[in-house]
Design a protein around this motif. Structure first.
Motif, PDB file in Angstrom:
ATOM      1  N   GLU A 160       4.385  -0.442  -6.341  1.00  0.00           N
ATOM      2  CA  GLU A 160       2.844  -0.194  -6.948  1.00  0.00           C
ATOM      3  C   GLU A 160       2.525   1.029  -6.845  1.00  0.00           C
ATOM      4  OE1 GLU A 160       1.477  -2.909  -8.474  1.00  0.00           O
ATOM      5  OE2 GLU A 160       3.358  -4.090  -8.270  1.00  0.00           O
ATOM      6  N   PRO A 161       1.943   1.691  -7.942  1.00  0.00           N
ATOM      7  CA  PRO A 161       1.657   2.859  -7.794  1.00  0.00           C
ATOM      8  C   PRO A 161       0.237   3.148  -7.110  1.00  0.00           C
ATOM      9  CG  PRO A 161       1.508   2.237  -9.968  1.00  0.00           C
ATOM     10  CD  PRO A 161       2.270   1.178  -9.162  1.00  0.00           C
ATOM     11  N   ALA A 162      -0.454   1.891  -7.020  1.00  0.00           N
ATOM     12  CA  ALA A 162      -1.856   2.046  -6.683  1.00  0.00           C
ATOM     13  C   ALA A 162      -2.298   0.742  -5.749  1.00  0.00           C
ATOM     14  CB  ALA A 162      -3.231   2.292  -7.591  1.00  0.00           C
ATOM     15  N   ASN A 163      -3.408   0.824  -4.911  1.00  0.00           N
ATOM     16  CA  ASN A 163      -3.749  -0.349  -4.382  1.00  0.00           C
ATOM     17  C   ASN A 163      -3.738  -1.475  -5.256  1.00  0.00           C
ATOM     18  OD1 ASN A 163      -4.047   0.806  -2.002  1.00  0.00           O
ATOM     19  ND2 ASN A 163      -6.237   1.227  -2.359  1.00  0.00           N
ATOM     20  N   VAL A 164      -3.278  -2.886  -4.795  1.00  0.00           N
ATOM     21  CA  VAL A 164      -3.173  -3.931  -5.792  1.00  0.00           C
ATOM     22  C   VAL A 164      -4.346  -4.836  -5.430  1.00  0.00           C
ATOM     23  CG1 VAL A 164      -2.184  -6.100  -6.542  1.00  0.00           C
ATOM     24  CG2 VAL A 164      -0.768  -3.876  -6.050  1.00  0.00           C
ATOM     25  N   ILE A 165      -5.417  -5.515  -6.082  1.00  0.00           N
ATOM     26  CA  ILE A 165      -6.205  -6.346  -6.078  1.00  0.00           C
ATOM     27  C   ILE A 165      -6.041  -7.686  -6.728  1.00  0.00           C
ATOM     28  CG2 ILE A 165      -7.649  -5.309  -7.729  1.00  0.00           C
ATOM     29  CD1 ILE A 165     -10.243  -6.284  -6.034  1.00  0.00           C
ATOM     30  N   LEU A 195      -2.477  -4.558  -0.354  1.00  0.00           N
ATOM     31  CA  LEU A 195      -2.508  -5.712  -1.345  1.00  0.00           C
ATOM     32  C   LEU A 195      -4.040  -6.421  -0.808  1.00  0.00           C
ATOM     33  CD1 LEU A 195      -1.319  -7.875  -3.224  1.00  0.00           C
ATOM     34  CD2 LEU A 195      -0.258  -8.882  -1.298  1.00  0.00           C
ATOM     35  N   LEU A 196      -4.886  -6.512  -1.560  1.00  0.00           N
ATOM     36  CA  LEU A 196      -6.381  -7.096  -1.322  1.00  0.00           C
ATOM     37  C   LEU A 196      -6.290  -8.384  -2.450  1.00  0.00           C
ATOM     38  CD1 LEU A 196      -9.001  -6.814  -0.326  1.00  0.00           C
ATOM     39  CD2 LEU A 196      -9.346  -5.410  -2.454  1.00  0.00           C
TER      40      LEU A 196
END
Length: 242
Positions: free
Chosen positions: A125-130, A152-153
């Protein structure tokens, strides 16, 4: 005979009493050792209390930073999705990653409440996952399904994550009825997190059959599983937090 018996009993009584008296004798050295032990206990207690207070202050500061980051993510999402209701959201009920979408975040963006996302292989994942889609199930399939990334939010109600290796700091924030099941959470790529798995202002969530591994290259987290004081009625069953 009675007289002899009485004399024998008296003898035993006197000897026994004398033995007890001898055992209970307290020397000045014993008193000094006892006082020294008590002083050591008190000193250790004060050190432990100071350490707890220091850790609490640090955790509070880190929580504030995390809360700011979470609110930023939510604001960005609200600009993209104004209404999370089932009737207003366009997407699929079943999504396969990476066959349909290359990342988990894109799959979440195109999913529907109550839908399922199946993950095979290893994702980066290139960025935070919400995950802000209610009642969404994210499930690994095949051999060692893995998600690598920063954070992972989970903010939606009733989200289930199961049968996965999650190499991301995982946060359950401001929600309820989330489930983490049959998974390993290691967060090896996020060295700034308070803990590997954090439950913040959330209730009635369930963590079952999970391994929460606090180790990462170059050090370790302060907490494996971290819960703040506004979280309650969360259930942890048959899990290991290192």
């Amino acid at each position: 005979n009675h007289e002899k018996t009485f004399d024998l009993f008296s003898c035993f009584f006197i000897v026994g009493f004398a033995s007890c008296q001898k055992e209970n004798v307290t020397s000045p050295e014993m008193v000094q050792n006892e006082l020294k032990s008590q002083e050591d206990i008190n000193a250790n207690a004060l050190q432990y209390k100071a350490l707890l207070e220091k850790n609490q202050q640090k955790a509070d500061a880190e929580l504030l930073i995390l809360a700011t980051e979470i609110e930023k993510l939510r604001a960005e999402r609200s600009q993209r999705f104004h209404n999370y209701g089932k009737s207003a959201r366009v997407g699929s009920t079943v999504i396969n990653v990476p066959a349909d979408y290359p990342t988990l975040q894109l799959a979440v963006n195109n999913s529907q409440p109550g839908g399922k996302i199946f993950i095979k292989g290893t994702l980066s994942e290139p960025a935070n996952v919400i995950v802000d889609v209610p009642e969404l199930t994210i499930q690994g399939q095949g051999s060692s399904p893995t998600i690598n990334g920063n954070m992972l939010l989970i903010t939606a109600t009733g989200v289930t994550v199961q049968n996965l290796k999650v190499n991301m700091a995982t946060v359950i924030s401001g929600t309820t009825k989330a489930k983490l099941m049959n998974s390993t959470i290691s967060a090896k790529n996020n060295t700034g997190a308070i803990g590997v798995l954090m439950v913040i202002n959330s209730s009635n969530n369930e963590i079952k059959n999970c391994t929460i591994d606090g180790a990462y290259a170059g050090g370790s987290y302060e907490y494996g599983l971290f819960t703040d004081n506004l979280s309650n009625k969360n259930k942890v069953e048959n899990s290991i937090a290192k």
